[in-house]
Design a protein around this motif. Structure first.
Motif, PDB file in Angstrom:
ATOM      1  N   GLY A   1      44.505  38.207  33.614  1.00  0.00           N
ATOM      2  CA  GLY A   1      44.729  38.568  35.024  1.00  0.00           C
ATOM      3  C   GLY A   1      43.752  39.650  35.453  1.00  0.00           C
ATOM      4  O   GLY A   1      43.184  40.360  34.611  1.00  0.00           O
ATOM      5  N   PRO A   2      43.524  39.793  36.743  1.00  0.00           N
ATOM      6  CA  PRO A   2      42.454  40.672  37.221  1.00  0.00           C
ATOM      7  C   PRO A   2      42.703  42.160  36.946  1.00  0.00           C
ATOM      8  O   PRO A   2      41.754  42.933  36.880  1.00  0.00           O
ATOM      9  N   TYR A   3      43.955  42.545  36.796  1.00  0.00           N
ATOM     10  CA  TYR A   3      44.244  43.978  36.630  1.00  0.00           C
ATOM     11  C   TYR A   3      43.885  44.470  35.234  1.00  0.00           C
ATOM     12  O   TYR A   3      43.776  45.671  35.003  1.00  0.00           O
ATOM     13  N   LYS A   4      43.743  43.523  34.292  1.00  0.00           N
ATOM     14  CA  LYS A   4      43.316  43.887  32.940  1.00  0.00           C
ATOM     15  C   LYS A   4      41.953  43.268  32.634  1.00  0.00           C
ATOM     16  O   LYS A   4      41.521  43.243  31.478  1.00  0.00           O
ATOM     17  N   ASP A   5      41.317  42.741  33.660  1.00  0.00           N
ATOM     18  CA  ASP A   5      40.013  42.083  33.522  1.00  0.00           C
ATOM     19  C   ASP A   5      38.938  43.154  33.294  1.00  0.00           C
ATOM     20  O   ASP A   5      38.846  44.128  34.050  1.00  0.00           O
ATOM     21  N   LYS A   6      38.143  42.947  32.232  1.00  0.00           N
ATOM     22  CA  LYS A   6      37.113  43.951  31.899  1.00  0.00           C
ATOM     23  C   LYS A   6      35.826  43.740  32.715  1.00  0.00           C
ATOM     24  O   LYS A   6      34.955  44.597  32.738  1.00  0.00           O
TER      25      LYS A   6
ATOM     26  N   PRO B   1      33.249  43.800  35.654  1.00  0.00           N
ATOM     27  CA  PRO B   1      33.136  44.811  36.712  1.00  0.00           C
ATOM     28  C   PRO B   1      33.660  44.329  38.066  1.00  0.00           C
ATOM     29  O   PRO B   1      34.257  45.086  38.814  1.00  0.00           O
ATOM     30  N   ASP B   2      33.437  43.023  38.359  1.00  0.00           N
ATOM     31  CA  ASP B   2      33.907  42.512  39.655  1.00  0.00           C
ATOM     32  C   ASP B   2      35.311  41.917  39.578  1.00  0.00           C
ATOM     33  O   ASP B   2      35.804  41.339  40.540  1.00  0.00           O
TER      34      ASP B   2
ATOM     35  N   PRO C   1      39.566  41.291  46.998  1.00  0.00           N
ATOM     36  CA  PRO C   1      39.903  42.214  45.903  1.00  0.00           C
ATOM     37  C   PRO C   1      40.061  43.664  46.359  1.00  0.00           C
ATOM     38  O   PRO C   1      40.940  44.379  45.868  1.00  0.00           O
ATOM     39  N   ALA C   2      39.248  44.077  47.299  1.00  0.00           N
ATOM     40  CA  ALA C   2      39.310  45.478  47.736  1.00  0.00           C
ATOM     41  C   ALA C   2      40.622  45.800  48.442  1.00  0.00           C
ATOM     42  O   ALA C   2      41.029  46.964  48.533  1.00  0.00           O
TER      43      ALA C   2
END
Lengths: 335, 583
Positions: free
Chosen positions: B172-177, B179-180, B220-221
């Motif tokens: 998931g994006p919250y633990k995605d390493k 940069p984007d 995302p922002a």
């Protein structure tokens, strides 16, 4: 008096701690003793057909995988010091008194509780004024006119009031005064600060419905108390001294008869401030009562824990105020 | 022509067909005028109008699981979300069976299939804006899909991407390493208008998956995780104005909505107000007395209002008795003795009293229509058949039941246990009625109730428990995530769907014929050929007798006479919310 209040406040804090411990044990320890695993608990909050990894993620996030004593410690620490919760890209800070994190809404419990308090407080205080004034007045008059048509009619209505559940009287009131004759149409809560008139007009029916139940009870209690008091020797003495009848009734009779009423009033008001569940459900008022129903329906333990703690707090504080009033009125209580 | 080119050609033909159907949708939705009569909104549009202004008030007896498009599993919320969110594709806004048809929404066409069914490509329409005026990018759609993997933060939504895409362990994006935060390798975004999905195996129903609101783009922002529900960023005709959790949310017009690219929605009312947690009887009274316009849940009025509406001709003219999308049925377990013998299972099918079943659920109006198939009539691929005389002998065919019992080696009947959800009065009534019906041929069913919350996780959905406790029968219900045979049948009847806990194939059917048909169907990209297979599976499942259909559920919906453009959207099985006006 100050020493008495301080002493009671210390006891109050201790009492709330005990309530929190018992409540926590009921909702977290008892299911575990009955065989519920932390995985099963977590699986209730992961939507339909969850993958095991998703359940483990929730288990970890909500702390179910930790020992119960650690979970309780975190809960108490949150109340005193606040807590941080992982809500995605940011960490949400829940300032003290933080009562945990809702499994259902993924929001800190305390702000949600607080957003419901004005509705319940508006309902409870408004109804309390009506039932206290109406109930005691009817009780006094009934006692003074014992055996008359008024007395019998008033006590008959009081009996009905005590017997009829709010979800019945409330629905009848709504059907008659909101739909058939729309004197109070389309009821919904408006905050006092936004529009005091709309606030009151939208609450009149719930107030009357709730007060009907309690006023009936208070009328019967007041009547019984007054009958007993008005037969006391000191009432005869007061009359013999030539005091006006109004003074005899209000200053000597009613004051003594009101003592038990004040005690019950403190308890009733405290409990209602924790949520007038049936009234709020019937009139769709978004107070602590409806919040409690949702919390139970969704098995949201932190929300349930928060409501229990808040209700306990209101009851304890209401009793404290009653006791302080006692202490002011009757010095023997301070001993 | 190699297979890859063949798929591309099919996609192009499909796209052209879709383009035509979109034009048709706009025309159909505005011209299919119907006067307000009973059931008028099921097959036509009641009070079609483009008049603007006013506020539409929704009442909801509960609260949404979430207003975040990536975190909800309620059909009524999927319907509401169309007011403020646009997915890659969506359901055509028309009454009747056309409401099950998928059409492009953000995308220019339905998915273009390549690589032997493993790759699905969508191109975004140009100039689709968010409510703040910024442009929607394909990366935002990818990010929205990534959010569906973050079950620790957004637990409620469906989990199909983790099953279908070739990157199941993505955190998931919250633990995605990365940069984007766009590290999901199974979804590519070669440019800001193209998104490419790489599947682990062919899945012809993939358009239905991307029609779920999890493809509504999220910049995302602007993502605030669990708090995003308080103000999802709009791409639809309305945007969030306010939200008090559990109480009310309001939507107002989104000035940056691209109307020309969106034939499936209208922007007529000035405002939508959603009052939550309203007493169910109060909702009905509010609808009838014009204090509210729509019951958000869309599950029909309560008993008191139902009697009032049906007995009053003018109120009845504003009501629709629509199929709700649910099938209520009883599982017959194929592993518990003696029901492991198909003849014993068929005896149950024959002995059941369908009229009693219907009565237990509330009768023909509130309960539903007697069912003879697992596919419901509002599902793509449904074909009517009746192997056990459910509709011709609705009280049961006891002679046939006895024949089957004899063939099963149990001529005097047998004993078993019937599970039901004890906190659901209708299921309890159903179980009691069927217990009596089955006893007529000597089948003794002991009733055993379980709490809803643990029904599948701990009891009826745990095969070991089912075997140990002789749960031969279990009352259940199902509504599909999308309206075709896969959505309705797979999790109820496919062998690979059997799980150790949380199992919904409670009959534990693991029939190679059925399993092979599923494998064939998900690889068949031609919709007509695929729909034939769903019906074959339905017939085979009924022949296997692991499900005893009870009723195709129906509900009595009430439409406020002041509403315009009202019709029942077949897929949602409630009024379409995205075209409503008030005038």
């Amino acid at each position: 008096v100050i020493t008495f209040i301080v002493r009671r406040l210390i006891i109050t804090v201790f009492l709330l701690l005990v309530v929190s411990l018992i409540t926590f044990a009921i909702f977290f320890l008892v299911p575990r003793l009955a065989g519920q695993t932390s995985y099963e608990l977590a699986s209730q909050y992961v939507g339909r057909n969850p993958a095991p990894a998703a359940v483990h993620a929730i288990e970890q996030k909500l702390g179910f995988d930790r020992p119960l004593i650690v979970q309780y410690g975190r809960f108490v620490k949150g109340i005193v010091m606040g807590a941080h919760y992982d809500s995605g890209p940011d960490r949400t800070y829940c300032p003290p008194p933080c009562f945990g994190y809702s499994f259902r809404n993924q929001q800190p419990v305390w702000p949600m509780l607080m957003s419901n308090v004005p509705v319940t407080a508006s309902l409870a205080f408004g109804a309390a004024v009506i039932w206290l004034v109406a109930g005691t007045a009817i009780g006094v008059v009934s006692a003074l006119k014992r055996g008359t048509v008024f007395d019998r009619a008033a006590m008959g209505v009081a009996l009905a009031g005590v017997s009829l559940p709010i979800f019945f009287t409330g629905l009848i009131a709504l059907q008659l005064f909101s739909y058939r004759w729309p004197i109070f149409p389309n009821l919904h809560y408006v905050s006092f600060t936004a529009n005091p008139l709309a606030w009151a007009s939208n609450l009149v029916l719930p107030w009357i419905t709730l007060a009907f139940l309690y006023a009936a009870l208070y009328a019967r209690l007041t009547r019984a108390g007054m009958l007993e008091t008005m037969g006391e020797d000191y009432i005869r003495t007061a009359r013999a001294k030539g005091l006006p009848e109004r003074t005899v009734i209000v200053k000597h009779g009613l004051r003594a008869a009101l003592t038990p009423i004040v005690t019950i009033f403190g308890m009733d008001l405290g409990l209602l401030l924790g949520g007038a569940v049936l009234t709020e459900f019937t009139f769709s008022l978004h107070g602590l009562g409806l919040f409690t129903i949702l919390a139970i329906q969704n098995n949201d333990l932190p929300e349930i824990l928060g409501v229990v703690m808040l209700t306990a707090f209101f009851v304890v504080i209401a009793n404290l105020i009653v006791d302080v009033l006692y202490a002011v009125v009757d010095p023997r209580v301070r001993a | 022509m190699n297979r890859s080119k063949k798929y591309k050609l099919m996609a192009i033909i499909g796209s052209a067909a879709v383009g035509l159907s979109v034009c048709g949708a706009a025309t159909e939705a505005t011209t299919a005028s119907t006067t307000a009569t009973y059931n008028a909104a099921i097959s036509g549009v009641v009070r079609p109008s483009n008049a603007t202004g006013g506020t539409i008030v929704f009442n909801n007896s509960s609260v949404p699981d979430s207003t975040d498009p990536g975190n909800t599993y309620y059909a009524n919320m999927w319907n509401v979300i169309r007011l403020y969110g646009r997915a890659l594709v969506t359901y055509k806004s028309v009454p009747g069976s056309g409401g099950n048809q998928i059409v492009p929404d953000l995308a220019t066409s339905l998915g273009q299939v390549s690589d032997n069914g493993l790759t699905w490509t969508y191109h975004l329409k140009p100039n689709i804006k968010y409510e703040d005026g910024s442009t929607v990018r394909s990366q935002d759609v990818k990010y929205a899909i990534e959010r569906s993997y973050a079950k620790d933060v957004l637990p409620n939504g469906p989990g199909y991407y983790a099953l279908l895409l070739a990157d199941p362990s993505y955190p998931g994006p919250y633990k995605d390493k990365a940069p984007d935060k766009l590290g999901l390798t199974s979804v590519d975004t070669p440019d800001s208008t193209t998104i490419v999905f790489h599947l682990v195996k062919p899945f012809a129903d993939f358009n239905y998956v991307v029609a779920l609101p999890q493809t509504v783009p999220v910049p995302p922002a602007k993502d605030t995780g669990a708090n995003y529900q308080l103000h999802p960023i709009s791409t639809g005709p309305y945007k969030f104005q306010s939200y008090q959790l559990d109480k009310q949310f309001t939507l107002v017009k989104n000035p940056n909505w691209n109307a020309t690219s969106d034939p499936n929605r209208k922007q007529l009312a000035d405002k939508f107000v959603f009052n939550l947690n309203v007493n169910a009887d109060t909702i009905d009274n509010n609808l009838i007395h014009n204090f509210a316009d729509v019951d958000q849940a869309g599950t029909g009025v309560q008993a008191a209002a139902r009697a009032q509406i049906l007995s009053n001709p003018s109120l009845r003219n504003n009501a629709d008795n629509a199929l709700s999308g649910f099938l209520w049925f009883t599982y017959i377990n194929s592993k518990v003795k003696p029901l492991d013998n198909v003849h014993c299972r068929r005896a149950v099918e024959y002995a059941a009293d369908k009229v009693a079943y219907q009565t237990a659920y509330g009768g023909p109006v509130a309960g539903g229509q007697i069912a003879s198939t697992v596919l419901t009539p509002n599902i793509v691929g449904y074909k009517k058949f009746d192997l056990y005389g459910a509709t011709t002998q609705p009280h049961g065919n006891l002679a046939k039941a006895r024949d089957e019992l004899a063939a099963c080696g149990q001529p005097n009947g047998f004993s078993t246990t019937m599970a039901f959800r004890s906190d659901r009065p209708k299921e309890m009534a159903t179980a009691t009625a069927q217990q009596e019906a089955l006893s007529r041929v000597g089948i003794k069913a002991t009733l055993q109730g379980y709490p809803t919350g643990k029904y599948f996780t701990n009891f009826a959905g745990v095969p070991n428990y089912v075997h140990q406790h002789n749960l031969g029968l279990a009352v259940g219900g199902w509504a599909p995530d999308w309206p075709d045979g896969y959505g309705m049948l797979y999790y109820l009847t496919a062998g690979p769907a059997i799980q150790a806990a949380g199992n919904t194939n409670v009959g534990e059917l693991n029939d190679p014929v059925v399993n092979n048909l599923f494998t064939k169907a998900v690889a068949t990209t031609d919709p007509a050929a695929r729909n034939q297979i769903w019906s074959q599976i339905d017939r085979q499942v009924m022949s296997d007798a692991v499900i005893m259909p009870g009723v195709y559920a129906k509900s009595l919906l009430y439409r406020n006479p002041n509403l315009t453009n009202v019709f029942v959207q077949s897929y949602y099985a409630m009024y379409n919310y995205s075209t409503l006006g008030r005038g």
